[in-house]
Design a protein around this motif. Structure first.
Motif, short mmCIF file in Angstrom:
data_model
loop_
_atom_site.label_atom_id
_atom_site.label_comp_id
_atom_site.label_asym_id
_atom_site.label_seq_id
_atom_site.Cartn_x
_atom_site.Cartn_y
_atom_site.Cartn_z
N ARG A 176 54.76 117.11 73.13
CA ARG A 176 55.54 116.60 74.06
C ARG A 176 54.41 115.95 74.93
NH1 ARG A 176 58.42 119.28 79.18
NH2 ARG A 176 58.64 117.67 80.14
N ASP A 177 54.58 114.95 75.39
CA ASP A 177 53.80 114.21 76.24
C ASP A 177 54.19 114.00 78.06
OD1 ASP A 177 51.30 112.50 76.77
OD2 ASP A 177 50.93 111.26 75.91
N GLY A 178 54.36 114.71 78.38
CA GLY A 178 54.82 114.05 79.74
C GLY A 178 56.38 113.91 79.58
N HIS A 179 57.09 112.99 79.46
CA HIS A 179 58.01 113.40 79.22
C HIS A 179 58.55 111.87 77.62
CE1 HIS A 179 59.86 114.59 82.84
NE2 HIS A 179 59.86 113.41 83.49
N ALA A 180 57.27 111.94 77.07
CA ALA A 180 57.74 111.31 75.57
C ALA A 180 56.91 112.01 74.24
CB ALA A 180 56.58 110.65 75.88
N LEU A 181 57.61 111.79 73.95
CA LEU A 181 57.56 113.40 72.22
C LEU A 181 56.43 112.03 71.63
CD1 LEU A 181 60.77 114.00 70.68
CD2 LEU A 181 58.63 115.26 72.04
N LEU A 182 55.15 112.66 71.09
CA LEU A 182 54.29 112.26 70.10
C LEU A 182 54.01 112.81 68.18
CD1 LEU A 182 51.52 111.71 72.32
CD2 LEU A 182 53.13 110.17 71.97
N TYR A 183 53.90 112.17 67.64
CA TYR A 183 53.71 112.62 66.49
C TYR A 183 52.42 112.32 66.03
CZ TYR A 183 54.44 113.20 60.62
OH TYR A 183 54.42 113.49 59.96
N ALA A 184 51.19 113.08 65.34
CA ALA A 184 50.15 112.29 64.77
C ALA A 184 49.79 111.48 65.90
CB ALA A 184 50.31 111.66 63.21
N GLY A 185 50.26 111.87 67.13
CA GLY A 185 49.05 111.23 68.76
C GLY A 185 50.28 109.68 68.53
N LEU A 186 51.18 109.47 68.12
CA LEU A 186 52.11 108.06 68.34
C LEU A 186 53.67 108.03 68.70
CD1 LEU A 186 50.89 105.83 65.12
CD2 LEU A 186 49.82 105.69 67.73
N PRO A 187 54.14 107.98 69.48
CA PRO A 187 55.03 107.80 70.42
C PRO A 187 56.64 107.56 69.11
CG PRO A 187 54.26 105.46 71.01
CD PRO A 187 53.02 106.85 70.37
N VAL A 188 57.67 108.32 69.85
CA VAL A 188 59.12 108.47 68.87
C VAL A 188 59.58 108.14 70.02
CG1 VAL A 188 60.71 109.90 67.58
CG2 VAL A 188 57.23 109.90 67.38
N ASP A 189 60.15 106.79 69.05
CA ASP A 189 60.96 106.29 69.82
C ASP A 189 63.16 106.81 70.03
OD1 ASP A 189 59.20 104.67 71.48
OD2 ASP A 189 59.87 103.16 69.27
N MET A 190 62.85 107.40 68.35
CA MET A 190 64.62 108.04 68.63
C MET A 190 63.86 108.80 67.49
SD MET A 190 68.08 106.08 66.37
CE MET A 190 67.96 105.08 68.08
N ILE A 191 64.64 110.01 67.78
CA ILE A 191 65.32 111.26 66.82
C ILE A 191 66.64 110.89 66.42
CG2 ILE A 191 65.70 113.25 66.21
CD1 ILE A 191 63.83 114.17 68.77
N TYR A 192 66.76 110.75 64.78
CA TYR A 192 68.07 110.67 63.85
C TYR A 192 67.63 112.67 63.89
CZ TYR A 192 70.65 111.42 60.18
OH TYR A 192 71.58 111.29 58.74
#
Length: 377
Positions: A176-192
Protein backbone atom coordinates in the motif's frame (compact mmCIF):
# COMPACT_ATOMS: atom_id res chain seq x y z
CA UNK A 1 -4.57 -21.40 -30.38
CA UNK A 2 -4.35 -25.15 -30.93
CA UNK A 3 -0.64 -25.12 -30.07
CA UNK A 4 -1.35 -23.24 -26.84
CA UNK A 5 -4.01 -25.75 -25.88
CA UNK A 6 -1.72 -28.69 -26.62
CA UNK A 7 0.89 -27.23 -24.28
CA UNK A 8 -1.71 -26.81 -21.55
CA UNK A 9 -3.05 -30.33 -21.96
CA UNK A 10 0.44 -31.80 -21.81
CA UNK A 11 1.28 -29.77 -18.70
CA UNK A 12 -1.93 -30.48 -16.77
CA UNK A 13 -3.94 -33.25 -18.48
CA UNK A 14 -6.50 -33.58 -15.69
CA UNK A 15 -7.88 -30.18 -16.67
CA UNK A 16 -9.44 -31.45 -19.88
CA UNK A 17 -11.73 -34.27 -20.91
CA UNK A 18 -11.51 -35.77 -24.40
CA UNK A 19 -15.30 -35.43 -24.70
CA UNK A 20 -17.28 -32.80 -26.48
CA UNK A 21 -20.85 -32.57 -25.26
CA UNK A 22 -23.86 -31.71 -27.35
CA UNK A 23 -27.09 -30.49 -25.81
CA UNK A 24 -30.33 -29.34 -27.32
CA UNK A 25 -30.80 -25.70 -28.28
CA UNK A 26 -33.93 -25.62 -26.12
CA UNK A 27 -31.84 -26.47 -23.05
CA UNK A 28 -29.31 -23.75 -23.84
CA UNK A 29 -32.17 -21.30 -24.24
CA UNK A 30 -33.67 -22.43 -20.93
CA UNK A 31 -30.34 -21.79 -19.19
CA UNK A 32 -30.26 -18.28 -20.64
CA UNK A 33 -33.81 -17.64 -19.44
CA UNK A 34 -33.00 -18.86 -15.92
CA UNK A 35 -29.88 -16.69 -15.80
CA UNK A 36 -31.87 -13.68 -16.97
CA UNK A 37 -34.65 -14.32 -14.47
CA UNK A 38 -32.23 -14.73 -11.57
CA UNK A 39 -30.27 -11.62 -12.55
CA UNK A 40 -33.46 -9.56 -12.66
CA UNK A 41 -34.35 -10.60 -9.11
CA UNK A 42 -30.84 -10.13 -7.72
CA UNK A 43 -30.76 -6.59 -9.15
CA UNK A 44 -33.89 -5.46 -7.32
CA UNK A 45 -33.23 -2.75 -4.71
CA UNK A 46 -35.74 -4.49 -2.44
CA UNK A 47 -33.41 -7.51 -2.49
CA UNK A 48 -30.01 -5.82 -2.66
CA UNK A 49 -30.45 -3.17 0.00
CA UNK A 50 -31.12 -5.48 2.96
CA UNK A 51 -28.56 -8.03 1.73
CA UNK A 52 -25.80 -5.44 1.57
CA UNK A 53 -26.85 -3.90 4.89
CA UNK A 54 -26.33 -7.29 6.57
CA UNK A 55 -23.16 -8.22 4.67
CA UNK A 56 -19.56 -7.58 5.82
CA UNK A 57 -18.27 -4.04 5.53
CA UNK A 58 -16.36 -4.64 2.30
CA UNK A 59 -19.65 -5.51 0.56
CA UNK A 60 -20.57 -1.87 0.98
CA UNK A 61 -17.40 -0.77 -0.78
CA UNK A 62 -17.06 0.49 -4.37
CA UNK A 63 -19.31 -1.46 -6.69
CA UNK A 64 -19.38 0.39 -10.00
CA UNK A 65 -17.86 -2.60 -11.80
CA UNK A 66 -20.22 -5.48 -12.48
CA UNK A 67 -17.82 -8.30 -11.62
CA UNK A 68 -16.20 -10.59 -14.19
CA UNK A 69 -16.83 -14.30 -14.63
CA UNK A 70 -20.04 -14.88 -12.74
CA UNK A 71 -20.60 -18.64 -12.87
CA UNK A 72 -24.09 -20.10 -13.14
CA UNK A 73 -23.82 -23.88 -12.69
CA UNK A 74 -26.52 -26.23 -13.98
CA UNK A 75 -27.42 -29.88 -13.96
CA UNK A 76 -29.26 -31.00 -17.07
CA UNK A 77 -32.16 -33.19 -15.91
CA UNK A 78 -34.99 -34.95 -17.71
CA UNK A 79 -37.10 -31.90 -16.78
CA UNK A 80 -34.60 -29.46 -18.23
CA UNK A 81 -31.70 -27.47 -16.74
CA UNK A 82 -31.66 -26.88 -12.99
CA UNK A 83 -29.58 -24.10 -11.45
CA UNK A 84 -27.59 -25.63 -8.60
CA UNK A 85 -25.53 -22.59 -7.60
CA UNK A 86 -24.08 -19.21 -8.53
CA UNK A 87 -20.43 -18.34 -7.99
CA UNK A 88 -18.29 -15.25 -8.37
CA UNK A 89 -14.79 -15.53 -9.90
CA UNK A 90 -15.70 -18.77 -11.68
CA UNK A 91 -12.48 -20.29 -12.99
CA UNK A 92 -11.82 -21.86 -16.36
CA UNK A 93 -13.36 -19.34 -18.75
CA UNK A 94 -10.19 -18.68 -20.73
CA UNK A 95 -9.16 -22.33 -20.63
CA UNK A 96 -12.50 -23.27 -22.13
CA UNK A 97 -12.16 -20.70 -24.90
CA UNK A 98 -8.91 -22.40 -25.94
CA UNK A 99 -10.63 -25.77 -25.56
CA UNK A 100 -13.31 -24.70 -28.05
CA UNK A 101 -10.62 -23.83 -30.56
CA UNK A 102 -8.95 -27.21 -30.05
CA UNK A 103 -12.26 -28.95 -30.77
CA UNK A 104 -12.68 -27.38 -34.19
CA UNK A 105 -14.16 -23.98 -33.36
CA UNK A 106 -11.19 -21.57 -33.51
CA UNK A 107 -13.26 -18.60 -34.69
CA UNK A 108 -15.71 -19.06 -31.83
CA UNK A 109 -12.87 -19.39 -29.34
CA UNK A 110 -11.19 -16.25 -30.67
CA UNK A 111 -14.45 -14.32 -30.46
CA UNK A 112 -15.00 -15.40 -26.86
CA UNK A 113 -11.44 -14.40 -25.91
CA UNK A 114 -11.87 -10.97 -27.52
CA UNK A 115 -15.07 -10.60 -25.52
CA UNK A 116 -13.19 -11.32 -22.31
CA UNK A 117 -10.72 -8.51 -23.05
CA UNK A 118 -13.61 -6.15 -23.78
CA UNK A 119 -15.19 -7.20 -20.46
CA UNK A 120 -12.15 -6.13 -18.44
CA UNK A 121 -11.94 -2.86 -20.34
CA UNK A 122 -15.62 -2.25 -19.61
CA UNK A 123 -15.09 -2.95 -15.91
CA UNK A 124 -12.37 -0.30 -15.90
CA UNK A 125 -14.49 2.24 -17.77
CA UNK A 126 -17.41 1.75 -15.39
CA UNK A 127 -15.15 2.66 -12.49
CA UNK A 128 -12.68 5.10 -14.08
CA UNK A 129 -14.22 6.42 -17.27
CA UNK A 130 -11.70 7.37 -19.96
CA UNK A 131 -8.58 7.11 -17.77
CA UNK A 132 -5.97 4.75 -19.26
CA UNK A 133 -5.84 1.19 -17.93
CA UNK A 134 -2.12 0.57 -17.49
CA UNK A 135 -1.66 -2.50 -15.29
CA UNK A 136 -3.71 -5.47 -14.09
CA UNK A 137 -2.61 -7.76 -11.27
CA UNK A 138 -4.03 -11.30 -11.35
CA UNK A 139 -4.15 -12.06 -7.64
CA UNK A 140 -4.51 -15.31 -5.71
CA UNK A 141 -2.87 -16.76 -2.66
CA UNK A 142 0.29 -18.65 -3.66
CA UNK A 143 -0.70 -18.37 -7.33
CA UNK A 144 2.00 -20.72 -8.62
CA UNK A 145 0.51 -23.49 -6.47
CA UNK A 146 -3.08 -23.07 -7.60
CA UNK A 147 -4.72 -25.77 -9.71
CA UNK A 148 -5.67 -23.21 -12.34
CA UNK A 149 -2.26 -21.50 -12.37
CA UNK A 150 -1.96 -22.10 -16.15
CA UNK A 151 -5.02 -19.91 -16.66
CA UNK A 152 -3.39 -17.07 -14.71
CA UNK A 153 -0.48 -17.22 -17.15
CA UNK A 154 -2.85 -17.18 -20.12
CA UNK A 155 -4.60 -14.09 -18.77
CA UNK A 156 -1.29 -12.31 -18.16
CA UNK A 157 -0.19 -13.00 -21.73
CA UNK A 158 -3.60 -12.00 -23.10
CA UNK A 159 -3.60 -8.65 -21.32
CA UNK A 160 -0.03 -7.89 -22.41
CA UNK A 161 -0.87 -8.80 -26.02
CA UNK A 162 -3.69 -6.26 -25.84
CA UNK A 163 -1.53 -3.42 -24.58
CA UNK A 164 -2.17 -3.77 -20.84
CA UNK A 165 0.74 -4.58 -18.56
CA UNK A 166 -0.08 -7.54 -16.32
CA UNK A 167 1.45 -9.46 -13.44
CA UNK A 168 0.53 -12.52 -11.37
CA UNK A 169 0.75 -11.79 -7.66
CA UNK A 170 0.22 -13.15 -4.20
CA UNK A 171 -1.51 -10.61 -1.93
CA UNK A 172 1.71 -10.36 0.07
CA UNK A 173 3.44 -9.05 -3.08
CA UNK A 174 1.29 -5.90 -3.05
CA UNK A 175 2.24 -2.86 -1.01
CA UNK A 176 0.00 0.00 0.00
CA UNK A 177 1.17 3.49 -0.89
CA UNK A 178 -1.47 5.88 0.43
CA UNK A 179 -4.61 5.10 -1.59
CA UNK A 180 -2.68 3.10 -4.19
CA UNK A 181 -1.36 -0.43 -4.50
CA UNK A 182 2.12 -1.13 -5.83
CA UNK A 183 3.66 -4.24 -7.29
CA UNK A 184 7.46 -4.13 -7.57
CA UNK A 185 7.23 -0.38 -7.05
CA UNK A 186 4.77 0.20 -9.90
CA UNK A 187 1.09 1.11 -9.47
CA UNK A 188 -1.66 -1.47 -9.97
CA UNK A 189 -4.82 -0.07 -11.58
CA UNK A 190 -6.99 -3.17 -11.50
CA UNK A 191 -7.00 -6.50 -9.69
CA UNK A 192 -8.46 -9.54 -11.39
CA UNK A 193 -9.50 -11.13 -8.13
CA UNK A 194 -9.09 -14.91 -7.92
CA UNK A 195 -9.02 -14.98 -4.12
CA UNK A 196 -11.49 -17.13 -2.21
CA UNK A 197 -11.26 -14.73 0.74
CA UNK A 198 -14.37 -13.16 -0.69
CA UNK A 199 -14.66 -10.30 1.83
CA UNK A 200 -10.90 -9.67 2.18
CA UNK A 201 -10.88 -10.65 5.85
CA UNK A 202 -7.47 -12.38 5.97
CA UNK A 203 -4.57 -10.34 7.38
CA UNK A 204 -2.56 -10.94 4.20
CA UNK A 205 -5.32 -9.21 2.20
CA UNK A 206 -5.34 -6.10 4.39
CA UNK A 207 -3.59 -3.83 1.88
CA UNK A 208 -6.03 -4.83 -0.86
CA UNK A 209 -8.95 -4.31 1.48
CA UNK A 210 -7.87 -0.83 2.59
CA UNK A 211 -7.06 0.43 -0.90
CA UNK A 212 -10.25 -1.07 -2.34
CA UNK A 213 -12.39 0.56 0.35
CA UNK A 214 -10.67 3.89 -0.43
CA UNK A 215 -11.50 3.33 -4.13
CA UNK A 216 -7.81 3.30 -4.96
CA UNK A 217 -7.95 0.13 -7.08
CA UNK A 218 -10.61 -1.44 -9.28
CA UNK A 219 -11.32 -4.92 -7.95
CA UNK A 220 -13.21 -7.42 -10.08
CA UNK A 221 -15.05 -9.47 -8.99
CA UNK A 222 -15.58 -7.61 -5.73
CA UNK A 223 -17.24 -8.31 -2.36
CA UNK A 224 -20.42 -6.55 -3.45
CA UNK A 225 -20.98 -9.09 -6.25
CA UNK A 226 -20.29 -11.97 -3.89
CA UNK A 227 -22.82 -10.72 -1.37
CA UNK A 228 -25.57 -10.18 -3.93
CA UNK A 229 -25.01 -13.31 -6.02
CA UNK A 230 -22.84 -16.05 -4.55
CA UNK A 231 -24.32 -16.50 -1.07
CA UNK A 232 -26.16 -19.79 -1.55
CA UNK A 233 -28.95 -18.68 0.76
CA UNK A 234 -30.20 -16.63 -2.19
CA UNK A 235 -31.27 -19.92 -3.76
CA UNK A 236 -33.96 -20.09 -1.06
CA UNK A 237 -35.43 -16.86 -2.40
CA UNK A 238 -35.08 -17.84 -6.05
CA UNK A 239 -37.00 -21.08 -5.42
CA UNK A 240 -39.75 -19.52 -3.27
CA UNK A 241 -42.62 -18.10 -5.32
CA UNK A 242 -44.29 -16.48 -2.30
CA UNK A 243 -41.17 -14.49 -1.42
CA UNK A 244 -40.65 -13.60 -5.07
CA UNK A 245 -44.22 -12.33 -5.32
CA UNK A 246 -43.71 -10.25 -2.16
CA UNK A 247 -40.74 -8.59 -3.88
CA UNK A 248 -42.95 -7.69 -6.82
CA UNK A 249 -41.45 -10.23 -9.24
CA UNK A 250 -43.75 -10.77 -12.21
CA UNK A 251 -45.50 -14.10 -12.80
CA UNK A 252 -43.49 -15.01 -15.91
CA UNK A 253 -40.18 -14.63 -14.05
CA UNK A 254 -41.56 -16.59 -11.10
CA UNK A 255 -42.52 -19.42 -13.45
CA UNK A 256 -39.04 -19.59 -15.00
CA UNK A 257 -37.40 -19.74 -11.58
CA UNK A 258 -39.89 -22.23 -10.17
CA UNK A 259 -39.06 -24.55 -13.06
CA UNK A 260 -35.32 -23.92 -13.09
CA UNK A 261 -34.21 -23.61 -9.44
CA UNK A 262 -34.56 -26.68 -7.19
CA UNK A 263 -36.40 -26.03 -3.93
CA UNK A 264 -33.90 -24.85 -1.32
CA UNK A 265 -34.36 -24.50 2.45
CA UNK A 266 -32.32 -23.49 5.48
CA UNK A 267 -31.20 -26.44 7.59
CA UNK A 268 -33.00 -26.08 10.92
CA UNK A 269 -31.58 -28.22 13.77
CA UNK A 270 -35.08 -28.39 15.24
CA UNK A 271 -36.11 -30.32 12.11
CA UNK A 272 -33.07 -32.60 12.25
CA UNK A 273 -34.87 -35.92 12.57
CA UNK A 274 -37.23 -35.08 9.73
CA UNK A 275 -34.33 -34.02 7.54
CA UNK A 276 -32.39 -37.16 8.39
CA UNK A 277 -35.34 -39.38 7.50
CA UNK A 278 -35.78 -37.48 4.23
CA UNK A 279 -32.05 -36.96 3.55
CA UNK A 280 -32.00 -38.75 0.18
CA UNK A 281 -34.09 -35.90 -1.19
CA UNK A 282 -31.50 -33.23 -0.37
CA UNK A 283 -28.05 -31.94 -1.21
CA UNK A 284 -26.44 -30.09 1.71
CA UNK A 285 -24.02 -27.19 1.22
CA UNK A 286 -22.66 -24.24 3.22
CA UNK A 287 -23.85 -20.78 2.10
CA UNK A 288 -20.35 -19.42 1.48
CA UNK A 289 -18.83 -22.62 0.11
CA UNK A 290 -17.03 -22.95 -3.21
CA UNK A 291 -15.47 -25.73 -5.24
CA UNK A 292 -17.86 -28.32 -3.71
CA UNK A 293 -16.06 -28.00 -0.34
CA UNK A 294 -18.07 -29.40 2.61
CA UNK A 295 -21.00 -30.21 0.27
CA UNK A 296 -22.76 -33.57 0.62
CA UNK A 297 -25.39 -35.61 -1.13
CA UNK A 298 -27.93 -36.73 1.43
CA UNK A 299 -27.94 -40.35 0.30
CA UNK A 300 -24.17 -40.54 0.98
CA UNK A 301 -24.26 -38.98 4.45
CA UNK A 302 -23.11 -40.63 7.65
CA UNK A 303 -24.85 -39.71 10.87
CA UNK A 304 -21.65 -38.09 12.17
CA UNK A 305 -21.39 -35.74 9.20
CA UNK A 306 -25.10 -34.97 9.40
CA UNK A 307 -24.68 -33.87 13.01
CA UNK A 308 -21.89 -31.54 11.87
CA UNK A 309 -24.25 -30.12 9.23
CA UNK A 310 -26.91 -29.47 11.87
CA UNK A 311 -24.34 -27.68 14.02
CA UNK A 312 -23.17 -25.58 11.09
CA UNK A 313 -24.85 -23.00 8.89
CA UNK A 314 -26.14 -25.04 5.96
CA UNK A 315 -28.79 -24.98 3.27
CA UNK A 316 -30.43 -28.02 1.73
CA UNK A 317 -31.31 -28.10 -1.95
CA UNK A 318 -33.50 -30.69 -3.59
CA UNK A 319 -31.25 -33.04 -5.52
CA UNK A 320 -31.25 -32.46 -9.27
CA UNK A 321 -29.37 -35.42 -10.67
CA UNK A 322 -26.73 -34.54 -13.29
CA UNK A 323 -26.94 -35.85 -16.82
CA UNK A 324 -24.67 -38.69 -17.92
CA UNK A 325 -22.70 -38.85 -21.15
CA UNK A 326 -20.49 -41.27 -23.05
CA UNK A 327 -16.89 -40.11 -22.66
CA UNK A 328 -13.75 -41.57 -24.28
CA UNK A 329 -11.31 -42.77 -21.61
CA UNK A 330 -8.13 -44.55 -22.70
CA UNK A 331 -9.73 -45.68 -25.95
CA UNK A 332 -12.99 -46.92 -24.42
CA UNK A 333 -16.31 -45.20 -23.86
CA UNK A 334 -17.38 -44.73 -20.24
CA UNK A 335 -20.55 -43.25 -18.78
CA UNK A 336 -19.75 -40.08 -16.80
CA UNK A 337 -21.63 -37.21 -15.19
CA UNK A 338 -21.49 -33.60 -16.25
CA UNK A 339 -22.49 -30.21 -15.00
CA UNK A 340 -22.72 -27.14 -17.19
CA UNK A 341 -21.22 -23.79 -16.30
CA UNK A 342 -22.46 -20.59 -17.89
CA UNK A 343 -19.87 -17.83 -17.73
CA UNK A 344 -21.95 -14.69 -17.33
CA UNK A 345 -21.16 -10.99 -17.50
CA UNK A 346 -23.78 -8.38 -16.67
CA UNK A 347 -26.55 -10.92 -17.19
CA UNK A 348 -25.32 -12.19 -20.56
CA UNK A 349 -23.91 -15.66 -21.16
CA UNK A 350 -20.49 -15.44 -22.78
CA UNK A 351 -19.63 -19.14 -22.86
CA UNK A 352 -21.08 -22.49 -21.79
CA UNK A 353 -18.68 -25.26 -20.78
CA UNK A 354 -19.05 -28.64 -19.11
CA UNK A 355 -17.20 -30.29 -16.26
CA UNK A 356 -17.09 -34.07 -16.60
CA UNK A 357 -16.62 -36.21 -13.50
CA UNK A 358 -17.54 -39.19 -11.38
CA UNK A 359 -18.45 -39.10 -7.69
CA UNK A 360 -20.65 -36.76 -5.66
CA UNK A 361 -19.34 -33.52 -7.14
CA UNK A 362 -16.99 -32.14 -9.79
CA UNK A 363 -13.44 -32.92 -8.80
CA UNK A 364 -10.95 -32.87 -11.73
CA UNK A 365 -9.57 -36.15 -10.43
CA UNK A 366 -11.58 -38.66 -12.47
CA UNK A 367 -9.65 -40.26 -15.37
CA UNK A 368 -11.29 -38.93 -18.51
CA UNK A 369 -12.85 -36.05 -16.60
CA UNK A 370 -12.22 -32.30 -16.68
CA UNK A 371 -13.50 -29.39 -18.76
CA UNK A 372 -15.30 -30.26 -22.00
CA UNK A 373 -16.64 -27.98 -24.73
CA UNK A 374 -20.39 -27.69 -25.28
CA UNK A 375 -22.01 -27.57 -28.70
CA UNK A 376 -25.62 -27.38 -29.83
CA UNK A 377 -27.00 -30.78 -30.80
Amino acid sequence: MKATFDRLAARQPQLFSAADLRIAAVDLQAMAEIVGAAESVLALPAFRDPVLADAPETARGPGAAHGVFMGYDFHLTVDGPKLIEINTNAGGGLLNAYLLAAHGAPEVGARVIAGFVDMFRNEWQLARGDAPLRRIAIVDQAPDEQFLAPEFELFRDLFIANGIDAVIADPADLQRDGHALLYAGLPVDMIYNRLTDFYLDAPVDRAIREVFMADGVVLTPHPVAHATHADKRHLMLLSDTERLAALGVDAATQKILQSGVPHTIKVDPAQGERLWADRKRWFFKPPAGFGSRAAYRGDKLTRRVFEEILAGDYIAQEIALPSEHDVPVHGEMQRMKADFRCYVYHGQIQLVAARVYQGQTTNFRTPGGGFAPVFTA
